[in-house]
Design an enzyme around this catalytic site. Structure first.
Site, PDB file in Angstrom:
ATOM      1  CG  ASP A  60      -0.367  -0.033   2.520  1.00  0.00           C
ATOM      2  OD1 ASP A  60       0.870  -0.136   2.610  1.00  0.00           O
ATOM      3  OD2 ASP A  60      -1.122   0.043   3.517  1.00  0.00           O
ATOM      4  CB  SER A  61       4.578   1.748  -0.040  1.00  0.00           C
ATOM      5  OG  SER A  61       4.817   0.578  -0.811  1.00  0.00           O
ATOM      6  CG  ASP A  99       0.260  -4.085   2.053  1.00  0.00           C
ATOM      7  OD1 ASP A  99       0.068  -4.855   3.018  1.00  0.00           O
ATOM      8  OD2 ASP A  99       1.041  -3.118   2.090  1.00  0.00           O
ATOM      9  CE  LYS A 129       2.979  -5.824   3.855  1.00  0.00           C
ATOM     10  NZ  LYS A 129       2.439  -4.786   4.754  1.00  0.00           N
ATOM     11  CD  GLU A 131       0.497  -1.577   7.730  1.00  0.00           C
ATOM     12  OE1 GLU A 131       0.245  -0.767   8.649  1.00  0.00           O
ATOM     13  OE2 GLU A 131       0.995  -1.239   6.638  1.00  0.00           O
ATOM     14  CD  GLU A 198       7.838  -0.289   7.705  1.00  0.00           C
ATOM     15  OE1 GLU A 198       6.931  -1.015   7.260  1.00  0.00           O
ATOM     16  OE2 GLU A 198       8.009   0.889   7.341  1.00  0.00           O
TER      17      GLU A 198
HETATM   18  O1  KIV Z   1       3.488  -1.118   1.680  1.00  0.00           O
HETATM   19  C1  KIV Z   1       4.667  -1.528   1.694  1.00  0.00           C
HETATM   20  O2  KIV Z   1       5.463  -1.249   0.785  1.00  0.00           O
HETATM   21  C2  KIV Z   1       5.087  -2.351   2.809  1.00  0.00           C
HETATM   22  C3  KIV Z   1       6.527  -2.738   2.889  1.00  0.00           C
HETATM   23  C4  KIV Z   1       7.331  -1.592   3.332  1.00  0.00           C
HETATM   24  C5  KIV Z   1       6.733  -3.928   3.751  1.00  0.00           C
HETATM   25  O3  KIV Z   1       4.290  -2.682   3.637  1.00  0.00           O
END
Ligand code: KIV
Length: 294
Positions: A60-61, A99, A129, A131, A198
């Site tokens: 989600d970055s 994510d 994934k 969080e 992280e």
């Molecule tokens: O969203 C992302 O890029 C991440 C990574 C930094 C692990 O969660």
């Protein structure tokens, strides 16, 4: 568009085998470092494929790196699914992890399963994934029980950065390090196949490693983890927003892109582009007829 887009990556019989959960676990057992990178579209997926990475995360970055949002909070499930689908089309062998964005899984187990299923069915992800520990542990367990592999993510969790006091390293007090450890162990117990640590002190990650039987991927967690992940745009120097101290830059691609586009602009303005080699020809008699009819 200067080239016909491919709809799938060609199969090479002699290429690397697709990454699977057992192969990932085997990497940990053999002490072979796992390479993970983010990707958000077809070309970045192709780069990851050709570079031979093991795991690709549609993080989600991407909210910030490709969609221009100020944080990961605003990105929607539909936007993430569009990014993940494009990545799927560019990948063949790495494990593809999608994510789950903020607000798409926290409310209930049912919501978490429904969103995870969309990542698998609509975007072709192999795993998802999520969080945090806390309520995310139950969500992870529910998704795993629904048959979808889950990667956990603890330490600095950007979706809840405000509650954590901002984008800062976590686990720098014994109490907070214990919370991170408890979250990681709870996610492992819930059935996660892997976990991201992280922005925690390297010594905390090192102390935690013997307790984690699943592959651990670090980002700003030192060298003791089983693998590393970096954000594609950080490592290639494409994104010029804030880069955390753990984001090592291996290239300066944005500068090259700006130089390329600036040179193109200069050549158009000075009429040096296009040249004869970029133009199509027509037979003289056809041109003559065309002129006459015109
Ligand atoms: O969203 C992302 O890029 C991440 C990574 C930094 C692990 O969660």
């Amino acid at each position: 568009m200067s080239a016909t887009p491919h709809t799938s990556v060609p199969q090479h019989l002699d290429g690397p085998l697709p990454m699977t959960l057992p192969r990932l676990a085997e990497r940990k057992c053999l002490g072979e470092p796992i390479v993970m990178v983010t990707a958000y579209d077809y070309p970045s997926a192709q780069v990851a494929q050709e570079a031979g990475v093991d795991v690709v995360l549609v993080g989600d970055s991407g909210a910030m790196t490709v969609l221009g949002y100020p944080s990961t909070i605003p990105v929607s499930t539909d936007e993430m699914l569009m990014l993940a689908s494009a990545v799927r089309r560019g990948l063949r062998t790495p494990l593809l992890v999608g994510d789950l964005p903020f607000g798409s899984y926290e409310a209930s187990d049912a919501q978490a399963i429904t969103t995870a299923q969309r990542f698998v069915k609509q975007a072709g992800c192999d795993a998802v994934k999520l969080e945090r520990g806390g309520t995310s542990v139950a969500r992870a367990r529910a998704i795993v029980q629904a048959g979808i592999p889950v990667m956990g993510h603890v330490g600095l969790t950007p979706q809840t950065a405000t509650a954590l006091g901002g984008y800062r390293a976590q686990g720098r007090t014994a109490e907070r390090a214990l919370e991170v450890a408890r979250d990681a162990l709870a996610l492992q117990e819930a059935g996660c196949f892997s976990i991201v640590l992280e922005a925690i002190p390297a010594a905390v990650a090192h102390a935690l490693m013997p307790r984690l039987e699943i592959p651990v991927i670090g980002i700003g967690a030192g060298a003791a983890t089983d693998g590393q992940v970096l954000v594609f745009h950080d490592l290639l120097g494409i994104y010029d927003g804030h880069a955390p101290r753990f984001a090592k830059r291996y290239a300066d691609v944005k500068a090259q892109m700006v130089a390329g586009v600036a040179e193109y602009a200069a050549e158009v303005r000075s009429r040096r582009f296009p040249g004869p080699e970029h133009a199509y020809s027509i037979d003289d008699d056809e041109l003559e007829r065309f002129r006459a009819d015109l």
